[in-house]
Design a protein around this motif. Structure first.
Motif, PDB file in Angstrom:
ATOM      1  N   GLY A  24       0.865  -1.365   0.131  1.00 56.80           N
ATOM      2  CA  GLY A  24      -0.073   0.047   0.037  1.00 56.80           C
ATOM      3  C   GLY A  24       0.775   1.325  -0.130  1.00 56.80           C
ATOM      4  N   ASP A  25       1.474   1.496  -0.932  1.00 56.91           N
ATOM      5  CA  ASP A  25       2.267   2.717  -0.961  1.00 56.91           C
ATOM      6  C   ASP A  25       1.849   3.775  -1.989  1.00 56.91           C
ATOM      7  N   GLY A  26       0.606   3.537  -2.368  1.00 56.22           N
ATOM      8  CA  GLY A  26       0.061   4.568  -3.606  1.00 56.22           C
ATOM      9  C   GLY A  26      -0.588   5.684  -3.090  1.00 56.22           C
ATOM     10  N   HIS A  27      -0.786   6.784  -4.058  1.00 55.79           N
ATOM     11  CA  HIS A  27      -1.440   8.031  -3.261  1.00 55.79           C
ATOM     12  C   HIS A  27      -2.833   8.114  -3.134  1.00 55.79           C
ATOM     13  N   ASP A  28      -3.426   7.445  -4.283  1.00 55.86           N
ATOM     14  CA  ASP A  28      -4.946   7.360  -4.245  1.00 55.86           C
ATOM     15  C   ASP A  28      -5.401   6.322  -3.656  1.00 55.86           C
ATOM     16  N   ALA A  29      -6.629   6.088  -2.945  1.00 56.44           N
ATOM     17  CA  ALA A  29      -7.220   5.199  -2.141  1.00 56.44           C
ATOM     18  C   ALA A  29      -8.148   4.455  -3.073  1.00 56.44           C
ATOM     19  N   PRO A  30      -7.808   3.167  -3.380  1.00 58.88           N
ATOM     20  CA  PRO A  30      -8.477   2.395  -4.347  1.00 58.88           C
ATOM     21  C   PRO A  30      -9.693   1.662  -3.649  1.00 58.88           C
ATOM     22  N   GLY A  31     -10.750   1.674  -4.274  1.00 59.29           N
ATOM     23  CA  GLY A  31     -11.962   0.836  -3.778  1.00 59.29           C
ATOM     24  C   GLY A  31     -12.539   1.202  -2.542  1.00 59.29           C
ATOM     25  N   PHE A  32     -12.895   0.112  -1.667  1.00 59.41           N
ATOM     26  CA  PHE A  32     -13.409   0.424  -0.570  1.00 59.41           C
ATOM     27  C   PHE A  32     -12.469   1.292   0.241  1.00 59.41           C
ATOM     28  N   ARG A 218     -13.294  -7.600   3.284  1.00 57.66           N
ATOM     29  CA  ARG A 218     -14.638  -7.372   2.864  1.00 57.66           C
ATOM     30  C   ARG A 218     -15.482  -8.284   1.917  1.00 57.66           C
ATOM     31  N   GLU A 219     -14.407  -8.378   0.767  1.00 57.02           N
ATOM     32  CA  GLU A 219     -14.783  -9.343  -0.254  1.00 57.02           C
ATOM     33  C   GLU A 219     -15.411 -10.859   0.243  1.00 57.02           C
ATOM     34  N   ARG A 220     -14.308 -11.357   1.363  1.00 56.72           N
ATOM     35  CA  ARG A 220     -14.312 -12.535   1.642  1.00 56.72           C
ATOM     36  C   ARG A 220     -15.755 -12.680   2.758  1.00 56.72           C
ATOM     37  N   ALA A 221     -15.967 -11.643   3.642  1.00 54.14           N
ATOM     38  CA  ALA A 221     -16.976 -11.616   4.564  1.00 54.14           C
ATOM     39  C   ALA A 221     -18.256 -11.276   4.143  1.00 54.14           C
ATOM     40  N   GLY A 222     -18.333 -10.528   3.043  1.00 55.06           N
ATOM     41  CA  GLY A 222     -19.385  -9.927   2.482  1.00 55.06           C
ATOM     42  C   GLY A 222     -19.655  -8.589   2.758  1.00 55.06           C
ATOM     43  N   ALA A 223     -19.937  -7.600   1.822  1.00 57.65           N
ATOM     44  CA  ALA A 223     -20.043  -6.141   2.171  1.00 57.65           C
ATOM     45  C   ALA A 223     -20.986  -5.919   3.491  1.00 57.65           C
ATOM     46  N   THR A 224     -22.118  -6.410   3.581  1.00 52.05           N
ATOM     47  CA  THR A 224     -23.199  -6.188   4.449  1.00 52.05           C
ATOM     48  C   THR A 224     -22.544  -6.412   5.827  1.00 52.05           C
ATOM     49  N   SER A 232     -17.998  -9.973  14.112  1.00 50.29           N
ATOM     50  CA  SER A 232     -17.868 -11.256  13.585  1.00 50.29           C
ATOM     51  C   SER A 232     -17.545 -10.972  11.880  1.00 50.29           C
ATOM     52  N   GLY A 233     -18.076  -9.861  11.481  1.00 50.18           N
ATOM     53  CA  GLY A 233     -17.684  -9.341  10.221  1.00 50.18           C
ATOM     54  C   GLY A 233     -16.509  -9.049   9.944  1.00 50.18           C
ATOM     55  N   ARG A 234     -15.765  -8.701  10.841  1.00 48.92           N
ATOM     56  CA  ARG A 234     -14.329  -8.123  10.792  1.00 48.92           C
ATOM     57  C   ARG A 234     -13.171  -8.938  11.465  1.00 48.92           C
ATOM     58  N   ALA A 235     -13.744 -10.115  11.914  1.00 48.11           N
ATOM     59  CA  ALA A 235     -12.610 -10.916  12.722  1.00 48.11           C
ATOM     60  C   ALA A 235     -11.313 -11.221  12.152  1.00 48.11           C
ATOM     61  N   ARG A 236     -11.436 -11.420  10.649  1.00 51.29           N
ATOM     62  CA  ARG A 236     -10.196 -11.951  10.047  1.00 51.29           C
ATOM     63  C   ARG A 236      -9.373 -10.592   9.702  1.00 51.29           C
ATOM     64  N   PHE A 237     -10.112  -9.457   9.441  1.00 51.32           N
ATOM     65  CA  PHE A 237      -9.448  -8.199   9.230  1.00 51.32           C
ATOM     66  C   PHE A 237      -8.760  -7.665  10.645  1.00 51.32           C
TER      67      PHE A 237
END
Length: 264
Positions: A24-32, A218-224, A232-237
Motif C-alpha cells: 500500500g504505497d500508492g497515493h490514491d485510495a482504491p476501492g473500499f 470485505r470481499e471474503r466476509a460480504g459487504a453487508t 464477526s464481520g471483521r474478525a479476519r481483518f
C-alpha cells in the motif's frame, strides 16, 4: 531521527533506495475506503498534516486534539498562545497572531501552519468532547468530511504516545456503548513541521495498507457483514492488522508505532 524532511523521508520508505512497498504505497485510495481519525495534542500540526494527506487521497477523515487547551508557541516559552477547543477557529487564530507580531509568527511557521489548517476545517476539536456515533452534519465544509457523517471511524491514528494513552483511556471510560471495534495506532512523530510532513506520508502509507486489507476481507466476509462493523464481520481483518503493521514498520523504521484494538 533525520533533521530535514528530505533526509527523513529517504530513511522512512520514500527514498530512491527504498524497497517497493509490499501492501500500500500508492497515493490514491482504491476501492473500499476505511474511515479515519487523526489525533495529536492540539489538533494543529501533526494531526492536521495527516488529515490533509488522507483527505487528498480520498479517505473519509476527521481530526482531534487531546489536550485541555490548544497551546501554540508565543514570544517566550512562558507566554504561549492559548485557545479553547471547539470554540476558536483557525482563521481567528491566524488573524490574531498576524496582528500581534506578523514577523515572529511568519518566521516560526505558525502563520503558514494556520493558513493550511483554515483551508482544511473550521477549528480544532477535542477528542474527549466528540459524541461518537452522532451525525456530523455541521462539518460538511471540512476536507475529508464526505463519509464521516455517521460519526464513526474504523481507525484512529495518534501522533504521540500520551495522545494514544488519552484516546485508549477515553474509549475505555465510554464503556463501548456501540460495541464496535476500532483500531488505534500511535505513530510517534516529533512536533515540528518537517517531521509532521514525513509522518503524514507514513500515516497515508499505513492507511493504504489497511484499506487494501479491508478490501480483501470485505470481499471474503460480504459487504453487508463487514460494513456493519461487528466483530464477526471483521474478525479476519482484525486478526491480520498486526501483520500489516509489521510490514509497514519495516518500510518506516524511524516512525515507531504501537497498536491496540479498542471499542466504540
Amino acid at each position: 531521527m533525520a533533521t530535514s524532511a528530505m533526509a527523513a523521508e529517504s530513511t522512512n520508505g520514500s527514498g530512491a533506495n527504498s524497497a517497493p512497498a509490499k501492501n500500500g504505497d500508492g497515493h490514491d485510495a482504491p476501492g473500499f475506503k476505511l474511515k479515519f481519525a487523526t489525533v495529536c495534542a492540539s489538533n494543529q500540526n501533526r494531526s492536521m498534516e495527516a488529515h490533509l494527506r488522507l483527505s487528498q487521497a480520498g479517505y473519509p477523515v476527521i481530526s482531534f486534539g487531546t489536550g485541555s487547551l490548544v497551546r501554540l508557541p508565543g514570544p517566550t516559552i512562558t507566554q504561549p498562545n492559548v485557545y479553547q477547543f471547539n470554540k476558536t477557529s483557525y482563521d481567528s487564530m491566524y488573524r490574531e497572531l498576524d496582528a500581534k507580531d506578523s514577523r515572529l509568527y511568519t518566521a516560526n511557521g505558525l502563520l503558514d501552519m494556520l493558513e493550511r489548517n483554515r483551508n482544511i476545517k473550521w477549528g480544532p476539536e477535542r477528542w474527549q468532547d466528540w459524541p461518537v456515533g452522532f451525525p456530523r452534519l455541521q462539518t460538511t465544509g471540512d476536507k475529508g468530511s464526505d463519509g464521516t457523517e455517521s460519526g464513526i471511524v474504523d481507525v484512529v491514528f495518534t501522533c504521540e504516545e500520551r495522545c494514544w494513552d488519552a484516546v485508549v483511556d477515553d474509549l475505555h471510560n465510554r464503556g463501548s456503548p456501540l460495541n464496535r471495534p476500532v483500531h488505534v495506532f500511535n505513530v510517534d512523530i516529533k512536533d515540528n513541521r518537517e517531521e509532521a510532513l514525513v509522518g503524514g506520508r507514513g500515516i497515508l502509507d499505513l492507511a493504504n495498507s489497511l484499506n487494501q486489507l479491508a478490501i480483501e476481507e470485505r470481499e471474503r466476509a460480504g459487504a453487508t457483514s463487514f460494513d456493519a462493523g461487528g466483530a464477526s464481520g471483521r474478525a479476519r481483518f482484525d486478526e491480520r492488522v498486526p501483520e500489516v503493521l509489521g510490514e509497514w514498520q519495516e518500510r518506516w523504521p524511524n516512525l515507531p508505532a504501537i497498536w491496540t484494538l479498542a471499542w466504540f
